[in-house]
Design an enzyme around this catalytic site. Structure first.
Site, PDB file in Angstrom:
ATOM      1  CG  ASN A  84      -3.433   6.071 -10.134  1.00 55.29           C
ATOM      2  OD1 ASN A  84      -4.786   5.834  -8.882  1.00 55.29           O
ATOM      3  ND2 ASN A  84      -2.554   5.562  -9.380  1.00 55.29           N
ATOM      4  CG  ASP A  85      -5.059  10.966  -9.407  1.00 54.19           C
ATOM      5  OD1 ASP A  85      -5.695  10.158  -8.470  1.00 54.19           O
ATOM      6  OD2 ASP A  85      -4.683  11.480  -9.282  1.00 54.19           O
ATOM      7  CB  VAL A  86      -9.118   9.663 -15.567  1.00 53.73           C
ATOM      8  CG1 VAL A  86      -8.842  10.991 -15.188  1.00 53.73           C
ATOM      9  CG2 VAL A  86      -8.243   8.530 -16.503  1.00 53.73           C
ATOM     10  CB  VAL A  87      -9.437   3.847 -13.545  1.00 54.33           C
ATOM     11  CG1 VAL A  87      -9.204   4.335 -15.301  1.00 54.33           C
ATOM     12  CG2 VAL A  87      -8.103   4.586 -13.606  1.00 54.33           C
ATOM     13  CB  ALA A  93      -4.917  13.332  -7.054  1.00 51.85           C
TER      14      ALA A  93
END
Lengths: 483, 111
Positions: free
Chosen positions: A403-406, A444
């Site tokens: 999720n957060d890394v994209v 996050a």
């Protein structure tokens, strides 16, 4: 001459061990030679441990009467400690790897601290320099022990929430100063006195107590997402503590191995912090979770759900698919199903690549290990900087459990807590599929604009169940074509 | 004749060269190996067990014996556990075409 044979043997084996450690670590720099690297280092360790029993020929006069008992104690401690750790290391699930590394690391820090304690309580340090180095090693080792245990508890889920109170950093600073002051007092009191530390076991206990408490306090406020960086720091700490105690014991093998790890751990920590676009100080002293409650900007568009089977068939007819796996995939234990699906696509002539973010998983590189466990060859696995350009030309980006890394907010939204973090540009692909359990937010706690993009479809469900449906859909296609 | 004596600047030289070696060695490791590497370097500082054995063999009071025992116990755990997990992880990394012979039985065993 004969009396010197044990010393000669110990010196030679320790020298060999130091060489084998460095050679082993060096071989670990490529997946091809890495397995032999750890084997080489293991041989060095085994030889050094066996040779260390030769110290029995040269013990101090005071310890002579206890020698047989001590040898028995050492052997049983080796068997019990080594045996339990070996068993746990062999059986632990790969997803639980980060907390095991934290635990083993804490043990090393504790061992360094305990060695320092023996030296201090037995008043064995010769001179002020040795005393200061002993205390320094004791401090770092004790902090590493209690800090690693907290990190282990956090990663294992025993402690869920970061614990933060007002004035915490000031209080931590006071504890740190108190620890240093106690150590300083011990040094001053030892100067000039004949047998100075014998009379101060309480102060030595206080010193260790404060150091242990500081390790706990320092780690408690740090969020679970930052634990990898923390483990890496403690890994470096333990190395440093071992190196310092090596100097106290006049053992160059400990000095070299400890400081090599200390430096390597520091570099690794910096690399990880860089991958998260944060400084090490920022990880240690700011409250990441608190910043995440900022106001979300409104995002245009809507979430567009689609069926797993349809997505699977679409990918079957694509030319190139890039898969972005995240920790959610590992939680659903979907890696093997994923590779099964990838093999189907490959058989149909689709080019498939894996794009792994440096902080995917709970520990940098953990996703690579989890994919390798499922049998994915490492030449299919690409790191962020090597593949990010390719998203713009690829047909499909399949995001599973990440999720957060994209999240494109990291590129555009200056108010976002992850602003500036390098991300995988999955949003630039012609078609994006996101496999996700529900509509929740990432680790996050930030809304992901990628999911609302025109080129994005959501596939809701457990990653493993979704992959099974995709496999069935593509297989069914093959059968009907053959019929 | 073979006793080792390291003091002052000699110790600093050893620390400096070792730190430089560690920095250079790790600088070449690709990101894909970061987890095994962290675990592998974690294993290497398990050498502390040797110091623990030295301390325990030279213990002359019950307190020293107890703490020394603790040191060896923890150090042995560090070394054995670190090796076990690193070795397991590294054995999993396979290149295309090779994975069928090696990876399958390993996974089957895990069940």
């Amino acid at each position: 001459m004969f009396t010197q044979i044990p010393q000669l043997t110990i010196g030679a084996t320790d020298l060999a061990a130091a060489l084998l450690f460095m050679y082993g670590l060096q071989r670990m720099s490529s997946p091809v030679t890495a397995p032999s690297g750890i084997f080489v280092a293991g041989v060095g360790m085994l030889v050094a441990v066996l040779a260390s029993f030769l110290y029995a020929f040269d013990v101090s006069a005071a310890a002579k009467p206890f020698l047989l008992v001590n040898i028995a104690l050492a052997a049983s401690a080796l068997i019990v400690g080594g045996g339990l750790a070996w068993w746990s290391g062999r059986t632990v699930a790969m997803t639980a790897m980060p907390q095991m590394v934290a635990l083993y690391n804490g043990m090393g820090g504790g061992a360094a601290g305990a060695i320092a304690a023996v030296e201090l309580f037995g008043n064995k340090a010769h001179g002020i320099t040795q005393l200061i180095v002993t205390l320094l090693g004791a401090l770092i080792g004790a902090v590493s022990l209690s800090g690693s245990l907290i990190a282990w508890a956090k990663l294992d889920g025993a402690i869920n929430k970061p614990l933060r109170v007002r004035g915490q950093q000031v209080f931590n600073g006071v504890v740190m100063l108190a620890t240093l002051a106690t150590g300083g007092y011990l040094v001053v009191a030892a100067t000039g006195a004949a047998d100075p530390l014998i009379g101060m076991p309480n102060l030595i206990c206080l010193f260790f107590g404060l150091a242990l408490v500081f390790g706990i306090l320092m780690t408690l406020p740090i969020g679970g997402a930052d634990m990898p960086v923390v483990i890496s720091i403690y890994n470096a700490f333990t190395g440093l503590a071992v190196g310092l105690e090596g100097f106290v014991l006049q053992n160059p093998a400990l000095m070299i191995a400890g400081v090599v790890v200390g430096a390597a751990g520091m570099l690794l920590t910096l690399l990880m912090a860089k991958a998260m676009n944060r400084s090490v100080a920022n990880v240690l002293f700011t409250n990441f979770g608190a910043a995440a409650t900022h106001k979300q900007g409104t995002i245009k568009g809507c979430l567009k759900p689609t069926e797993a089977g349809d997505a699977g068939i679409f990918m079957r007819y694509a030319k190139e698919v890039i898969i972005v796996p995240g920790y959610g995939l590992a939680v659903a234990q979907g890696q093997q199903k994923l590779y099964e699906f990838v093999k189907l696509l490959q058989a149909a002539g689709v080019t498939v690549k894996f794009a792994v973010h440096p902080v995917a998983g709970r520990m940098p590189g953990q996703m690579d290990v989890l994919l390798a466990e499922a049998g994915v060859p490492y030449d299919l696995i690409f790191q962020l900087e090597d593949i990010n350009e390719e998203f713009a030309t690829t047909d499909v980006a399949l995001v599973i459990g990440a999720n957060d890394v994209v999240n494109p907010a990291a590129r555009t939204d200056k108010s976002s807590p992850i602003y500036g973090m390098p991300i995988l540009n999955a949003d630039k692909a012609k078609q994006v599929y996101v496999v996700k359990r529900g509509q929740g937010k990432g680790y996050a706690g930030i809304v992901n604009a990628l999911f609302y993009g025109d080129n994005c479809n959501m596939v809701y469900g457990d990653a493993q169940a979704v992959l099974v449906k995709m496999i069935e859909a593509v297989r069914g296609l093959g059968l009907s074509a053959a019929a | 004749m073979f006793t080792i004596s390291i003091s002052g600047f000699v110790a600093l030289y050893i620390f400096m060269l070792a730190a430089f070696a560690g920095w250079v060695i790790i600088g070449h490791v690709p990101a894909i190996l970061h987890t095994p590497l962290m675990s592998g370097s974690n294993f290497v500082h398990g050498i502390v067990v040797v110091g623990g054995i030295f301390a325990l063999l030279n213990a002359s009071t019950v307190l020293e014996q107890a703490i020394g025992f603790f040191a060896v116990l923890l150090g042995a755990g560090n070394a054995a556990g670190g090796f076990a997990v690193t070795d397991r992880m590294l054995a999993m990394f396979q290149i295309s075409g090779h994975q069928t012979e090696h990876a399958k039985p390993r996974l089957a065993k895990k069940g």
